[in-house]
Each structure stands twice: as C-alpha cells, then as structure tokens.
Scaffold this motif. Sequence first.
Motif: not given
Length: 264
Positions: A107-115
């Motif tokens: 996102t604009n500001g976050k790195n989101l991990l599936s695991s």
Amino acid sequence: MMTNQQILFLDIDGTILTPDDRIEESTKEAVRQVKKRGIEVFLATGRPLHEIMEIGEELNVESFIGYNGAYAIHQGKDILIEPMDAEIVESFFQIMKGKQHEAVLYTNGKNLLSSEKTGSIKDFAKHFHLKSTEAYHEKYSDEILGISLMNIGKEEVVLYEEAGDLSLSPINVEGFKEHAYDVIRDKVNKGFAVQKVLDVLGLEKEQAIAFGDGMNDKEMLSLVGDSFAMGNAQPELFPYAKHKTTDVTNSGIFNGLKTLGLVE
C-alpha cells in the motif's frame, strides 16, 4: 516538435543498484551531470516508494514512479495513484490456498505479508530492505498498489494471469529470479505512468530517455524516444529497447548517456 532530451527514467534494481546493493560512483556522476543540464530525473521501480527515499536522497532525486506504475510523484506532489481491483487481490489469496506460495502486497505506506513464517519471504524482505511490514488483512484489499509473489513454479504463473488483465514478470535479482514475480497490470505499468508524467509536464515521448533491466520495464522502454537495456538485462527485454549498454557493475547508465552526448 521539440526532440531534445528533457527527462530521464531510471529503474532501480539491476539498473541503479548493483547485485551487492551499491550505487556506482559513475552512476551518481551521470545523474549529477544530466541534472546540471536541466534534465528531470525520475526513479521508476517496482518497489514501494516509502522504501526507496534513501536512494532518492543519495542521488538527489525527488521524483518517482513506484509499484510498477501505480503511483507517481513529481517533486513531492502526487500525480498518479491507481490501486488494484480488490476482487483480483482477494482472488490471489484463493489461488494461494493450500500452496506454498507467498506474497508481499504494497500500500502507500505499508508492506503486507501473506506470512512471516517462510524463509523466502524473510529473504525477500531483507534483500529489499522492507521495514514497514505487517500481516495482510482483507481490510487493505482496496488499497493495494502492487504485489510480489514468491515460490511460484513456471507452470503456476498462468493461475494468477487468468485472474485478470495482468501478467507476472520475473524479478531480475539473483536468488529470486527463479521463483519470484511482480504482478504487472496490462493497463497500469511503468509505460502507463511514464506517459502520465509526460502529459503532466507537457513533454513528448521523443524527449524522454529510460534505462531498465527487467521485463517489468518493457512498456517503459517501448514508449520513450531513447531506451537502454542494461547489459545484465533479461535477454527477453532487448527487443523492447532501442539501445544496449554495459552492465550495472560496469557504468551502464553512464556509458549509455555518454553515447547520447549527455555526460562526459
């Protein structure tokens, strides 16, 4: 029509950054010289913009295209933001179920991990210096600007490409090129973002130069007047570039710009 070069787009990994994560002095000098000529410089990357500002500072660059064309900033001002379709994002998680596939969603500001459990995702986050990480939640599904997938077999690529108007582009970085891919949308990619930047700045494509090394650069290289594939580029990229320069570890950007008479 004016044809003098006014703007330069530079990919980061494998183009600016060497395999050991350095920026060659020749690259810094090349950027300094073209800026002195009044040429606008953009970094154009698949990476999230919130994680590359240090690279921008090192090169004294304040304009960026990130997330493979989904977001663009010109000297601190947003000029483009195109999130992915939330339904496609959710469909990816359905495809991943029961498999060893992993994803980083940006996102604009976050790195989101599936695991956070696998070595692949840890290695990826470490190599690309991802700091602002947290677990993915579906509440973010309509904010996703880009996705990187890992542990994908070549025969499994089609599973994701069938989810929408998109393709998977191998990440041209040692240790990842065999199994990691960026998701590239057909209508939102680096070429789309470059055209948007040119429109906003009132420039023609003939006034633009671009350098890249991966297949996620093909739309960008195809669009501009003078395009360079790095010597270390994926071989499939060469037909999309007007010129070929030397490797990232052998002054590729400097040597390319020198052939245009823009550095000395």
